[in-house]
Design an enzyme around this catalytic site. Structure first.
Site, short mmCIF file in Angstrom:
data_model
loop_
_atom_site.label_atom_id
_atom_site.label_comp_id
_atom_site.label_asym_id
_atom_site.label_seq_id
_atom_site.Cartn_x
_atom_site.Cartn_y
_atom_site.Cartn_z
N THR A 195 10.43 -3.37 17.11
CA THR A 195 10.88 -3.29 15.72
C THR A 195 12.10 -4.16 15.46
O THR A 195 12.87 -4.44 16.36
CB THR A 195 11.18 -1.82 15.31
OG1 THR A 195 11.56 -1.80 13.94
CG2 THR A 195 12.28 -1.21 16.14
N ARG A 196 12.21 -4.61 14.19
CA ARG A 196 13.39 -5.34 13.76
C ARG A 196 13.99 -4.68 12.52
O ARG A 196 14.83 -5.23 11.85
CB ARG A 196 13.07 -6.82 13.46
CG ARG A 196 11.77 -7.06 12.73
CD ARG A 196 11.66 -8.48 12.24
NE ARG A 196 12.14 -8.56 10.89
CZ ARG A 196 11.39 -8.50 9.79
NH1 ARG A 196 10.07 -8.39 9.89
NH2 ARG A 196 11.93 -8.58 8.61
N HIS A 200 12.52 4.76 9.93
CA HIS A 200 12.52 5.88 9.00
C HIS A 200 11.52 6.91 9.50
O HIS A 200 10.93 6.75 10.57
CB HIS A 200 12.20 5.38 7.58
CG HIS A 200 13.19 4.37 7.11
ND1 HIS A 200 14.52 4.67 6.91
CD2 HIS A 200 13.07 3.03 6.85
CE1 HIS A 200 15.17 3.59 6.52
NE2 HIS A 200 14.31 2.57 6.48
N HIS A 203 8.01 5.81 10.70
CA HIS A 203 7.97 5.14 12.00
C HIS A 203 8.11 6.16 13.13
O HIS A 203 7.47 6.05 14.18
CB HIS A 203 9.11 4.14 12.14
CG HIS A 203 9.15 3.12 11.05
ND1 HIS A 203 10.06 3.17 10.03
CD2 HIS A 203 8.37 2.04 10.82
CE1 HIS A 203 9.85 2.16 9.21
NE2 HIS A 203 8.83 1.47 9.66
N ARG A 289 0.18 -3.47 11.12
CA ARG A 289 -0.31 -4.32 10.05
C ARG A 289 0.72 -5.43 9.89
O ARG A 289 1.92 -5.16 9.88
CB ARG A 289 -0.39 -3.46 8.79
CG ARG A 289 -1.08 -4.09 7.65
CD ARG A 289 -1.06 -3.16 6.44
NE ARG A 289 -1.72 -3.82 5.33
CZ ARG A 289 -1.13 -4.74 4.58
NH1 ARG A 289 0.13 -5.06 4.80
NH2 ARG A 289 -1.80 -5.34 3.62
#
Ligand code: PPS
Length: 572
Positions: A195-196, A200, A203, A289
């Site tokens: 992740t970057r 929240h 996730h 996605r």
């Protein structure tokens, strides 16, 4: 009990401690290359095995294979060109076979490179093949054309020491450190989440489910090297991740920071991320996605299809030796007060599905509006609010531009007084004359000197803006390109408000407050803006004020109204 191959030590490019001390002394005499921030990230992962099987920066043959077919010359799958780009004049001094020292930005020697290859790459082709289009709207293509050097050097790297990090030291692990950790805890199956962005609740739910469904442990593996320009800075993100980590069962989840420089290359990037996670001892990898998507191209369309990354990953999954866990799109169902995978909700027409998009979240943060608990954790929201206060509490810059004698300074002074009356933020006035006395006393009025002057003003204003203050600048600033550079520097930290003080040259000359127009007409002052030097009229300023027939107070008030409309000043 045999050790799974995913947990056996992985080869690194470092020499032993004793050899490193010796090599460091010897390397001091070599020609040096000062690494860019991106090259430091690449070098760290080359040296610690994160980019295994690479043994250095790609040779020309490997590069061609990677660009064309995603394979090194020996046949191994590798989707991303890891190249050492240098300036042409530096490359000219280097001979094949020569060793060069690779230094960090403080001059510390991190490694040596034995140069086996030196070539001028076809960047347009690299852009097309690797990133899908030769379009500067793609951040990595933009970097390739405008930041990377013209020549590539290739060859094996000998690692001397890791790049130094002063932040979150306990959260940084090499591939071998992670492998050792998993061995120690008996974790045989580990699913990695790349992740970057801040995490929240959606996730957290999806990662938790991904781990549960693959009966694996979970590694939150955020990128802290370089991400997409405009992302939330990694300091803030890591504080957010630490808050979210408490929401998982501690015995099955951990977090480690990855010093990767992302390229936003979508499908190729997903495969690259998978190989990197495999090197870090993971067996599974979540691909979402639009994984590592670069945003829109210059025609306003997506660079890649939303599932291209998953498709490419799937094609190579067996060979890569790491399993893809497709991302479940989680949505919040209000009636049941829980997150559910979107494709599993049978009664969609009977329930209320809530969602807050990234854009909407940014808007709410910018305006200081409510962010509900179902969307994010209060600890995360509070971290984000600290870093991104609402616009009415952020710093900003107002740049007045116009002819000498147009009224810039007078309006700027009036604006300063009005803002000081409101209070709340410190205000600094960088008037043309003040700046020329204190910052630019050695400069004249040639194009070069005017640019230097404006860029200095821009730099000071950007620092003021970054630190939450208001900078009011009032130079002539006659060149549009220079004003644009100043804007770019400031918009990283806060709003930039360009105000064109549109008094005509005839009116300025008629007023001739300082008697300079007369001297300019007589040729006693050369290169005088509007008389014997150009002025680019701003095409799209935030505000244009006409001073002829309007008093100063009203002109300043127009600026105040503009600031209010932009959300930069608000009632308390
Ligand atoms: S610039 O172009 O933005 O760097 O100019 P700036 O720093 O605002 O300085 C403009 C003031 O310097 C005086 N001055 C000149 N202006 C324009 N051209 C020439 N050749 C020149 N020589 C001196 C002039 O008083 C400007 O005053 P302002 O504050 O604009 O009225």
């Amino acid at each position: 009990m045999t050790m799974p191959s995913s947990l056996a030590p992985i080869p690194e490019l470092y020499v032993s401690y004793d050899s490193a001390q010796k090599l460091k002394m010897e390397a001091a005499d070599l020609v040096s290359h000062d690494l860019s921030p991106r090259q430091i990230c690449d070098l760290e992962l080359l040296m610690n095995g994160g980019f295994h099987p690479l043994k250095g920066f790609l040779s020309e043959e490997d590069y061609n294979g990677v660009v064309e077919t995603m394979r090194l010359a020996g046949g191994a799958l590798w989707p991303m060109p890891i190249t050492l780009d240098v300036k042409r004049d530096f490359a000219e001094k280097i001979e094949i076979g020569q060793d060069i020292a690779l230094r960090d930005q403080e001059g510390v020697i991190l490694a040596t490179l034995t140069v086996t290859d030196k070539w001028v790459p076809d960047k347009a082709k690299e852009a097309e093949k690797v990133f899908g289009a030769d379009d500067d709207a793609h951040p990595a293509v933009n970097y390739l054309h405008h930041t990377a050097g013209e020549v590539y050097l290739g060859g094996p790297v000998t690692g001397i020491q890791q790049p130094v990090h002063y932040d979150f030291r306990a959260r940084r692990d090499t591939p071998n450190e992670l492998r050792a950790y998993f061995r120690k805890l008996g974790w045989r199956k580990v699913v990695a989440f790349q992740t970057r962005n801040p995490l929240h609740r959606a996730h957290q739910e999806l990662t938790f489910r991904a781990a549960r469904e693959s009966e694996a442990n979970l590694l939150i593996h955020p990128v802290v090297g370089m991400t997409k320009p405009g992302d939330v800075d990694h300091f803030t993100r890591v504080r957010c991740y630490e808050a979210v980590l408490d929401k998982y069962p501690a015995s099955t989840t951990t977090m480690s920071l990855l010093p990767l420089a992302m390229r936003m290359a979508g499908p190729r990037e997903a495969v690259w991320h998978g190989l990197i996670r495999k090197n870090h001892g993971c067996t599974h990898f979540i691909v979402g996605r639009d994984h590592a998507g670069p945003g829109k191209n210059s025609a306003g369309e997506d660079f890649y299809g939303p599932y291209d990354a998953q498709d490419l990953f799937r094609q190579h999954e067996a060979e890569m030796g790491i399993e893809m866990v497709p991302f479940r799109h989680m949505v919040y169902v209000q009636e049941r007060a829980q997150y559910e995978p979107n494709d599993e909700i049978a009664d969609k027409d009977k329930v209320t599905i809530l969602n807050i998009s990234g854009t909407e979240l940014r808007r709410r943060l910018a305006e200081g509006l409510e962010i509900p608990d179902w969307f994010s954790f209060p600890e995360v929201v509070s971290e984000l609010r600290k870093t991104k206060p609402p616009r009415s509490k952020q710093g900003f810059t107002v740049l007045f531009t116009g002819f000498s004698g147009s009224g810039k300074s007078t309006i700027a002074n009036a604006l300063m007084t009005k803002l000081m009356e409101m209070g709340g933020r410190p205000v600094t006035l960088l008037d043309g004359d003040i700046v020329r006395k204190n910052l630019s006393s050695e400069l004249g009025f040639s194009k070069e000197h005017r640019d230097l002057n404006i860029l200095r003003i821009g730099y000071v204003a950007s620092e003021i803006t970054k630190n939450g203050g208001i900078a009011i600048c009032a130079p002539i600033a006659p060149y549009a390109t220079t004003r644009r550079k100043v804007r770019e520097g400031i918009e990283e930290y806060g709003a930039f408000v360009e105000v064109h003080v549109a008094t005509t040259i005839e009116e300025c000359e008629r007023r001739d407050r300082k008697g300079l127009y007369k001297l300019a007409r007589e040729g006693k002052i050369k290169e005088f803006t509007g008389i014997s030097d150009p002025y680019d009229v701003p095409a799209n300023p935030e505000l244009r004020v006409e001073t002829e027939g309007t008093d100063v107070d009203n002109c300043a008030h127009q600026v105040v109204l503009k600031l209010e409309a932009m959300g930069l000043i608000a009632g308390h």
